[in-house]
Scaffold this motif. Structure first.
Motif, mmCIF file in Angstrom:
data_model
loop_
_atom_site.group_PDB
_atom_site.id
_atom_site.type_symbol
_atom_site.label_atom_id
_atom_site.label_comp_id
_atom_site.label_asym_id
_atom_site.label_seq_id
_atom_site.Cartn_x
_atom_site.Cartn_y
_atom_site.Cartn_z
ATOM 1 N N ASN A 1 0.844 -1.200 0.000
ATOM 2 C CA ASN A 1 0.000 0.000 0.000
ATOM 3 C C ASN A 1 0.884 1.257 0.000
ATOM 4 O O ASN A 1 1.832 1.385 0.770
ATOM 5 N N THR A 2 0.598 2.126 -0.952
ATOM 6 C CA THR A 2 1.432 3.312 -1.214
ATOM 7 C C THR A 2 1.582 4.168 0.019
ATOM 8 O O THR A 2 2.650 4.704 0.303
ATOM 9 N N ASN A 3 0.474 4.242 0.746
ATOM 10 C CA ASN A 3 0.426 5.149 1.864
ATOM 11 C C ASN A 3 1.360 4.729 2.995
ATOM 12 O O ASN A 3 2.199 5.506 3.447
ATOM 13 N N SER A 4 1.271 3.472 3.432
ATOM 14 C CA SER A 4 2.135 3.025 4.527
ATOM 15 C C SER A 4 3.587 3.010 4.060
ATOM 16 O O SER A 4 4.509 3.190 4.851
ATOM 17 N N ASN A 5 3.776 2.833 2.755
ATOM 18 C CA ASN A 5 5.105 2.903 2.184
ATOM 19 C C ASN A 5 5.687 4.302 2.376
ATOM 20 O O ASN A 5 6.815 4.474 2.813
ATOM 21 N N ALA A 6 4.847 5.299 2.077
ATOM 22 C CA ALA A 6 5.282 6.689 2.250
ATOM 23 C C ALA A 6 5.555 6.983 3.715
ATOM 24 O O ALA A 6 6.517 7.668 4.056
ATOM 25 N N ILE A 7 4.721 6.439 4.610
ATOM 26 C CA ILE A 7 4.924 6.657 6.042
ATOM 27 C C ILE A 7 6.285 6.115 6.454
ATOM 28 O O ILE A 7 7.064 6.798 7.097
ATOM 29 N N SER A 8 6.586 4.876 6.051
ATOM 30 C CA SER A 8 7.835 4.280 6.509
ATOM 31 C C SER A 8 9.032 5.001 5.901
ATOM 32 O O SER A 8 10.064 5.140 6.533
ATOM 33 N N LYS A 9 8.867 5.515 4.671
ATOM 34 C CA LYS A 9 9.984 6.239 4.066
ATOM 35 C C LYS A 9 10.275 7.529 4.809
ATOM 36 O O LYS A 9 11.416 7.883 5.032
ATOM 37 N N VAL A 10 9.220 8.233 5.201
ATOM 38 C CA VAL A 10 9.436 9.482 5.914
ATOM 39 C C VAL A 10 10.027 9.213 7.287
ATOM 40 O O VAL A 10 10.924 9.917 7.726
ATOM 41 N N SER A 11 9.579 8.152 7.950
ATOM 42 C CA SER A 11 10.080 7.896 9.300
ATOM 43 C C SER A 11 11.510 7.390 9.268
ATOM 44 O O SER A 11 12.241 7.538 10.225
ATOM 45 N N ALA A 12 11.907 6.804 8.156
ATOM 46 C CA ALA A 12 13.264 6.273 8.065
ATOM 47 C C ALA A 12 14.294 7.368 8.319
ATOM 48 O O ALA A 12 15.384 7.094 8.794
ATOM 49 N N GLN A 13 13.903 8.615 8.036
ATOM 50 C CA GLN A 13 14.849 9.706 8.249
ATOM 51 C C GLN A 13 15.176 9.906 9.729
ATOM 52 O O GLN A 13 16.205 10.471 10.062
ATOM 53 N N LYS A 14 14.275 9.428 10.613
ATOM 54 C CA LYS A 14 14.548 9.507 12.044
ATOM 55 C C LYS A 14 15.869 8.806 12.347
ATOM 56 O O LYS A 14 16.668 9.276 13.136
ATOM 57 N N GLU A 15 16.077 7.647 11.740
ATOM 58 C CA GLU A 15 17.251 6.830 12.030
ATOM 59 C C GLU A 15 18.476 7.257 11.215
ATOM 60 O O GLU A 15 19.541 7.465 11.753
ATOM 61 N N THR A 16 18.291 7.405 9.928
ATOM 62 C CA THR A 16 19.455 7.592 9.061
ATOM 63 C C THR A 16 19.868 9.054 8.881
ATOM 64 O O THR A 16 20.976 9.429 9.257
ATOM 65 N N ALA A 17 18.984 9.868 8.357
ATOM 66 C CA ALA A 17 19.269 11.286 8.093
ATOM 67 C C ALA A 17 20.371 11.494 7.050
ATOM 68 O O ALA A 17 21.091 12.469 7.097
ATOM 69 N N LYS A 18 20.530 10.552 6.143
ATOM 70 C CA LYS A 18 21.462 10.773 5.013
ATOM 71 C C LYS A 18 20.609 11.004 3.773
ATOM 72 O O LYS A 18 20.019 10.083 3.230
ATOM 73 N N HIS A 19 20.530 12.254 3.355
ATOM 74 C CA HIS A 19 19.654 12.562 2.228
ATOM 75 C C HIS A 19 20.398 13.245 1.117
ATOM 76 O O HIS A 19 21.332 13.986 1.344
ATOM 77 N N LYS A 20 19.890 13.005 -0.074
ATOM 78 C CA LYS A 20 20.402 13.754 -1.215
ATOM 79 C C LYS A 20 19.946 15.190 -1.043
ATOM 80 O O LYS A 20 18.818 15.450 -0.634
ATOM 81 N N SER A 21 20.807 16.126 -1.376
ATOM 82 C CA SER A 21 20.314 17.501 -1.377
ATOM 83 C C SER A 21 19.763 17.783 -2.778
ATOM 84 O O SER A 21 20.082 17.086 -3.738
ATOM 85 N N HIS A 22 18.881 18.746 -2.863
ATOM 86 C CA HIS A 22 18.258 19.096 -4.135
ATOM 87 C C HIS A 22 18.110 20.605 -4.212
ATOM 88 O O HIS A 22 18.530 21.316 -3.281
ATOM 89 N N ARG A 23 17.501 21.103 -5.277
ATOM 90 C CA ARG A 23 17.508 22.550 -5.515
ATOM 91 C C ARG A 23 16.802 23.356 -4.425
ATOM 92 O O ARG A 23 17.031 24.565 -4.300
ATOM 93 N N LEU A 24 15.960 22.705 -3.615
ATOM 94 C CA LEU A 24 15.231 23.459 -2.589
ATOM 95 C C LEU A 24 15.770 23.224 -1.170
ATOM 96 O O LEU A 24 15.295 23.845 -0.221
ATOM 97 N N SER A 25 16.752 22.350 -1.019
ATOM 98 C CA SER A 25 17.247 21.971 0.317
ATOM 99 C C SER A 25 17.584 23.172 1.203
ATOM 100 O O SER A 25 17.163 23.223 2.354
ATOM 101 N N ASN A 26 18.359 24.126 0.649
ATOM 102 C CA ASN A 26 18.790 25.266 1.478
ATOM 103 C C ASN A 26 17.610 26.127 1.910
ATOM 104 O O ASN A 26 17.516 26.519 3.080
ATOM 105 N N GLU A 27 16.711 26.400 0.967
ATOM 106 C CA GLU A 27 15.541 27.220 1.300
ATOM 107 C C GLU A 27 14.680 26.512 2.351
ATOM 108 O O GLU A 27 14.238 27.124 3.334
ATOM 109 N N ILE A 28 14.463 25.229 2.177
ATOM 110 C CA ILE A 28 13.638 24.458 3.126
ATOM 111 C C ILE A 28 14.254 24.512 4.519
ATOM 112 O O ILE A 28 13.562 24.757 5.511
ATOM 113 N N GLU A 29 15.572 24.318 4.583
ATOM 114 C CA GLU A 29 16.263 24.328 5.870
ATOM 115 C C GLU A 29 16.041 25.657 6.602
ATOM 116 O O GLU A 29 15.698 25.679 7.781
ATOM 117 N N ARG A 30 16.219 26.747 5.862
ATOM 118 C CA ARG A 30 16.079 28.080 6.441
ATOM 119 C C ARG A 30 14.643 28.323 6.925
ATOM 120 O O ARG A 30 14.419 28.771 8.054
#
Ligand code: 16H
Length: 256
Positions: free
Chosen positions: A1-30
């Protein structure tokens, strides 16, 4: 199910926090850091309480820029039986948007910035026309994030919606583009915590919610009508949306 898949993907950042940066990363951070710094602060006496109902308090400051109403809005609410993560999930995920939104004609995701970590989406939305003004649309990035605080505390969850340009969403007359900076921040509290955390039930949950909105109508709109609409629609949104989350999660396992 797409939805629970999206949930687990977002929560995975709790543990790892290794993300690709993209064109909006800096603005989002600020923008996210700004909201985390200021939003949960209590209001000064410059803010007027425009709606108080139970635990919900809605404040605004009457501000105009070149004759256009851009009143900042700030709401505090407390919701029983749900976690901050659950509230933010239902606010962020487009699957549920039209279930609780009453001021939209349509919503569409036009880009997912990082498909491996779908915590940022770009939305194009068509807002219901407010007569006699031109119909508004919006194009914004929407970002969901979990922020750890102290060791003992539950993490904060935040969703920020922030106007952006997009090649797939050109401004086309007669539509007028809204400009917005909106954030929903949630903090979960465990009341009368049982000795074993596994025994936490929904009745032990309390969620402190803060919602701030800076919305510029993007062009002239009748001030009195706009203010009357805001005064009516923001409390209505908070009630309807939080009831919806309570309803959706009632018989579901708790998502911390
Ligand atoms: O935050 C809310 N909804 C989000 C998800 O749909 C989108 C929102 C947003 C709004 C504008 C631009 C970008 C993003 O974050 C809940 C919003 C609740 C709406 C209350 C009514 C607002 C009244 C002002 C409408 C301005 C249009 C009037 C033009 C004349």
């Amino acid at each position: 199910n797409t939805n629970s898949n999206a949930i687990s993907k977002v929560s995975a950042q709790k543990e790892t926090a290794k993300h690709k940066s993209h064109r909006l990363s800096n603005e989002i951070e600020r923008i996210v850091q700004d909201h985390l710094k200021y939003d949960r602060e209590n209001v000064s006496d410059l803010w007027e309480l425009i709606h108080h109902e139970g635990e919900m308090k809605v404040y605004r400051r009457e501000v105009e820029e070149n004759g256009i109403v851009v009143d900042p809005l700030k709401c505090f609410h407390t919701v029983k039986g749900v976690t901050g993560r659950e509230i933010c999930h239902y606010f962020f995920d487009p699957t549920y948007r039209m279930d609780w939104e009453t001021t939209l004609d349509s919503t569409k995701v036009i880009e997912t910035l990082d498909k491996d970590n779908p915590d940022t989406l770009i939305f194009f939305q068509l807002h219901k026309r407010v007569w006699p003004s031109a119909q508004r649309d919006s194009c914004f990035w929407s970002h969901i994030r979990c922020v750890s605080t102290g060791e003992e505390d539950q993490p904060l969850w935040i969703v920020v919606n922030y106007t952006t340009d997009h090649a797939q969403a050109p401004i086309k007359s007669p539509f007028v583009r809204l400009v917005a900076n909106v954030a929903l921040t949630c903090e979960t509290q465990i009341i009368e915590p049982p000795l074993n955390p596994k025994d936490i039930k929904r009745e032990n949950l309390l969620c402190k919610l803060t919602y701030v909105a800076f919305v510029n109508p993007g062009g002239w709109a009748p001030a009195a009508a706009l203010r009357a609409i805001a005064k009516r629609e923001y409390p209505k949104f908070l009630k309807r949306f939080t009831s919806y989350v309570i309803e959706q999660t009632r018989d579901q396992p708790i998502l911390f």
